[in-house]
Design a protein around this motif. Structure first.
Motif, PDB file in Angstrom:
ATOM      1  N   GLY A 110       1.009   4.142  -3.005  1.00 52.10           N
ATOM      2  CA  GLY A 110       0.831   5.568  -2.754  1.00 52.10           C
ATOM      3  C   GLY A 110       2.043   6.385  -3.140  1.00 52.10           C
ATOM      4  O   GLY A 110       1.923   7.477  -3.707  1.00 52.10           O
ATOM      5  N   VAL A 115      -2.828   3.423  -2.992  1.00 54.10           N
ATOM      6  CA  VAL A 115      -2.920   2.744  -1.697  1.00 54.10           C
ATOM      7  C   VAL A 115      -3.950   1.626  -1.764  1.00 54.10           C
ATOM      8  O   VAL A 115      -3.710   0.508  -1.287  1.00 54.10           O
ATOM      9  CB  VAL A 115      -3.243   3.756  -0.575  1.00 54.10           C
ATOM     10  N   SER A 116      -5.086   1.894  -2.369  1.00 54.09           N
ATOM     11  CA  SER A 116      -6.127   0.874  -2.492  1.00 54.09           C
ATOM     12  C   SER A 116      -5.657  -0.299  -3.348  1.00 54.09           C
ATOM     13  O   SER A 116      -5.904  -1.461  -3.015  1.00 54.09           O
ATOM     14  CB  SER A 116      -7.386   1.472  -3.110  1.00 54.09           C
ATOM     15  N   GLY A 117      -4.981   0.000  -4.440  1.00 52.91           N
ATOM     16  CA  GLY A 117      -4.446  -1.061  -5.282  1.00 52.91           C
ATOM     17  C   GLY A 117      -3.402  -1.893  -4.558  1.00 52.91           C
ATOM     18  O   GLY A 117      -3.374  -3.122  -4.686  1.00 52.91           O
ATOM     19  N   ALA A 160       0.832  -1.202   0.000  1.00 45.76           N
ATOM     20  CA  ALA A 160       0.000   0.000   0.000  1.00 45.76           C
ATOM     21  C   ALA A 160       0.872   1.259   0.000  1.00 45.76           C
ATOM     22  O   ALA A 160       0.583   2.230  -0.707  1.00 45.76           O
ATOM     23  CB  ALA A 160      -0.927  -0.006   1.206  1.00 45.76           C
ATOM     24  N   LEU A 164      -3.251  -2.361  -1.287  1.00 49.24           N
ATOM     25  CA  LEU A 164      -3.965  -3.184  -0.305  1.00 49.24           C
ATOM     26  C   LEU A 164      -4.647  -4.381  -0.966  1.00 49.24           C
ATOM     27  O   LEU A 164      -4.671  -5.484  -0.415  1.00 49.24           O
ATOM     28  CB  LEU A 164      -4.999  -2.339   0.444  1.00 49.24           C
ATOM     29  N   LEU A 165      -5.198  -4.163  -2.154  1.00 52.61           N
ATOM     30  CA  LEU A 165      -5.847  -5.253  -2.881  1.00 52.61           C
ATOM     31  C   LEU A 165      -4.833  -6.326  -3.269  1.00 52.61           C
ATOM     32  O   LEU A 165      -5.063  -7.524  -3.047  1.00 52.61           O
ATOM     33  CB  LEU A 165      -6.550  -4.715  -4.123  1.00 52.61           C
ATOM     34  N   PRO A 174      -4.694   7.865  -3.214  1.00 49.47           N
ATOM     35  CA  PRO A 174      -5.660   6.907  -2.654  1.00 49.47           C
ATOM     36  C   PRO A 174      -5.877   5.676  -3.543  1.00 49.47           C
ATOM     37  O   PRO A 174      -6.040   4.565  -3.043  1.00 49.47           O
ATOM     38  CB  PRO A 174      -6.949   7.711  -2.522  1.00 49.47           C
ATOM     39  N   ALA A 175      -5.844   5.881  -4.871  1.00 52.03           N
ATOM     40  CA  ALA A 175      -5.992   4.737  -5.777  1.00 52.03           C
ATOM     41  C   ALA A 175      -4.782   3.814  -5.669  1.00 52.03           C
ATOM     42  O   ALA A 175      -4.936   2.584  -5.695  1.00 52.03           O
ATOM     43  CB  ALA A 175      -6.165   5.226  -7.211  1.00 52.03           C
TER      44      ALA A 175
END
Length: 151
Positions: free
Chosen positions: A85, A113-115, A81, A117-118, A110-111
């Motif tokens: 970022g 970080v989300s990617g 993550a 985490l995924l 944010p995209a």
């Protein structure tokens, strides 16, 4: 430009040393009453499990009281993550246009970080055991020992 390549080189070097560390696993044990206990997976035996709680308390759980186990790898989602970022933040720093930099920071970070985490969630080696009985522990002990600190 040299700073970015130097930073990426040291980031890759850090990840390569991180990858050589022994993987640790978190475990969530659900007992017959539906109450959950979380901690680091320490040891597996024929008659139960030993876990280390967050405050470094060792807890031995008997096989009779355990109904389900959820095991996942510890410490893989957060670095990915952060890397996601930082990628968009570096792109924002490289951009010459102010509007493009703001878009990279506001939408890209944010995209990223989300990617991260995924991807970290997909790579975390999750294992689930449901509907366990006391007679199942000698059978699954060899599989559980792959995830323990003690081998």
């Amino acid at each position: 430009m040299k700073f970015i390549f130097t930073f990426l080189f040291f980031l890759a070097l850090g990840y390569s040393t991180f990858a050589q560390q022994k993987a640790r696993y978190n475990i969530r044990v659900i007992d017959r009453n539906g109450k959950g206990v979380r901690g680091s997976f320490y040891a597996a035996a024929n008659d139960g499990l030993t876990i280390i709680r967050n405050r470094k308390d060792t807890l031995k759980l008997s096989a009779d009281s355990i109904s389900a186990l959820d095991i996942h790898r510890k410490g893989i989602a957060a670095p990915l993550a952060i890397a996601g970022g930082l990628t968009f933040f570096v792109l924002a720093a490289r951009s010459d246009k102010l509007v493009e930099s703001i878009v990279f920071i506001v939408a890209g970070v944010p995209a990223g970080v989300s990617g991260g985490l995924l991807i970290g969630g997909l790579l975390s080696n999750k294992k689930h055991y449901k509907g366990l009985q006391a007679k199942d522990f000698p059978i699954i002990k060899s599989d559980l020992q792959k995830y323990t600190v003690l081998k």
